[in-house]
Design a protein around this motif. Structure first.
Motif, PDB file in Angstrom:
ATOM      1  N   LEU A  73       0.871  -1.168   0.000  1.00 54.07           N
ATOM      2  CA  LEU A  73       0.000   0.000   0.000  1.00 54.07           C
ATOM      3  C   LEU A  73       0.911   1.222   0.000  1.00 54.07           C
ATOM      4  O   LEU A  73       1.675   1.430   0.935  1.00 54.07           O
ATOM      5  CB  LEU A  73      -0.894  -0.001   1.243  1.00 54.07           C
ATOM      6  N   VAL A 104      -7.417   4.823   2.576  1.00 52.90           N
ATOM      7  CA  VAL A 104      -7.604   4.071   1.334  1.00 52.90           C
ATOM      8  C   VAL A 104      -8.996   4.409   0.802  1.00 52.90           C
ATOM      9  O   VAL A 104      -9.991   4.245   1.520  1.00 52.90           O
ATOM     10  CB  VAL A 104      -7.482   2.551   1.552  1.00 52.90           C
ATOM     11  N   GLY A 122      -2.813   4.459  -1.581  1.00 51.57           N
ATOM     12  CA  GLY A 122      -3.187   5.013  -0.287  1.00 51.57           C
ATOM     13  C   GLY A 122      -2.449   6.318  -0.071  1.00 51.57           C
ATOM     14  O   GLY A 122      -1.770   6.826  -0.968  1.00 51.57           O
ATOM     15  N   GLU A 131      -8.002  -1.661  -4.348  1.00 55.92           N
ATOM     16  CA  GLU A 131      -8.447  -0.933  -3.156  1.00 55.92           C
ATOM     17  C   GLU A 131      -9.842  -1.388  -2.753  1.00 55.92           C
ATOM     18  O   GLU A 131     -10.138  -1.516  -1.562  1.00 55.92           O
ATOM     19  CB  GLU A 131      -8.440   0.574  -3.412  1.00 55.92           C
ATOM     20  N   THR A 186       1.812   4.788   0.659  1.00 61.16           N
ATOM     21  CA  THR A 186       1.265   5.776   1.602  1.00 61.16           C
ATOM     22  C   THR A 186       2.234   6.942   1.756  1.00 61.16           C
ATOM     23  O   THR A 186       2.791   7.165   2.831  1.00 61.16           O
ATOM     24  CB  THR A 186       1.008   5.120   2.977  1.00 61.16           C
TER      25      THR A 186
END
Length: 283
Positions: free
Chosen positions: A39, A81, A67, A201, A41
């Motif tokens: 993910l 998310v 994300g 997602e 981020t």
């Protein structure tokens, strides 16, 4: 059901100014270390994920999810998310740091997304559990609206990660695990075990909303900046606080424009959905 490992907290050189590993290199490192997904981020940015999209034809047998780690004005960092049908205006808004947590929660859930505090008992001003403004009552009110909590972050101490998992257990909230890696030797030191059918997602959001609680784990990264500088880290902590406040106020005009654009798009989407279901009051 087969399980695979995801690193659920990843910073790329393309998206985070303090990160050193480019997205394709990050993916290669994770694959070498037995991971099947990540993910992305980055701090208040989707640039790392956009860099992946430009080169995704070079990536095989690996899932990359979009994300963001968002800097709220009042309660530190949050992992977010959003589903695939989220208006682009909302993604643009989350690239403007400094919204209050209550507004962030509303926006994410209005879109059908999920959110949770990153390193909840980490450094002051950067972490939900270490930033007490009105005491535990307010914290409990907010915590009930979290969809997950980062229960294992390899850059945090054993004690702080235990406190995060204890908070999650108290409210029966799923936990995520991630490396929070900014450098190569930290990549993949923590992860989350997810079913192998998660490739988007939407898959992840549905899995969490169905009440599932993934397992997390890893080992601590001992070479963080706060480990190296010790007590002097307080200067960095308060320096970040001032930087965050300055950034929030500096971004205010652009953030307001982005907020109104995102709100208008969400209202239009809601009206369209109601009309499709025959719930339009004008009919």
């Amino acid at each position: 059901m087969n399980r695979v490992r995801f690193d659920m907290h990843c910073h790329t050189a393309e998206g985070s100014p303090d990160a050193k590993v480019k997205i394709l290199d990050y993916i290669d490192l994770l694959k070498q270390r037995g991971f099947h997904g990540m993910l992305v981020t980055d701090h208040d940015s989707y640039s790392g994920y956009k860099a992946y999209l430009r080169q995704k034809d070079k990536v095989k047998d690996f899932t990359v999810l979009r994300g963001i780690e968002y800097d709220t004005f009042d309660y530190g960092h949050f992992l977010i998310v959003l589903p695939s049908d989220t208006p682009e205006e909302v993604y643009d808004l989350f690239e403007h740091r400094g919204m209050a947590l209550i507004r962030v929660i509303w926006l994410v859930h209005e879109c059908g997304g999920i959110l949770g505090p990153a390193h909840p008992f980490g450094e002051k001003f950067m972490s939900f559990g270490s930033t007490r403004r009105l005491g535990m009552i307010e914290h409990r009110l907010y915590a009930q609206h979290f969809d997950f909590i980062e229960g294992y972050n390899c850059c945090e101490s054993v004690k702080r990660n235990k406190m995060a998992r204890r908070l999650a257990s108290y409210y029966d909230i799923p936990v995520f695990g991630g490396s929070d890696a900014h450098k190569e030797n930290c990549v993949g030191l923590a992860g989350t075990y997810l079913p192998d059918h998660i490739h988007s997602e939407d898959d992840l959001i549905n899995y969490i909303n169905d009440g599932n609680h993934p397992e997390v784990g890893g080992k601590r990264y001992p070479k963080t900046l706060k480990d190296k500088i010790g007590p002097a880290g307080k200067f960095l902590t308060y320096g970040f606080y001032l930087y965050n406040i300055y950034g929030a106020f500096r971004n205010y005009p652009a953030r307001c424009r982005a907020y109104f654009a995102a709100s208008a798009k969400l209202k239009a989407k809601m009206k369209s959905n109601c009309s499709d279901r025959g719930l339009d009051s004008k009919k």
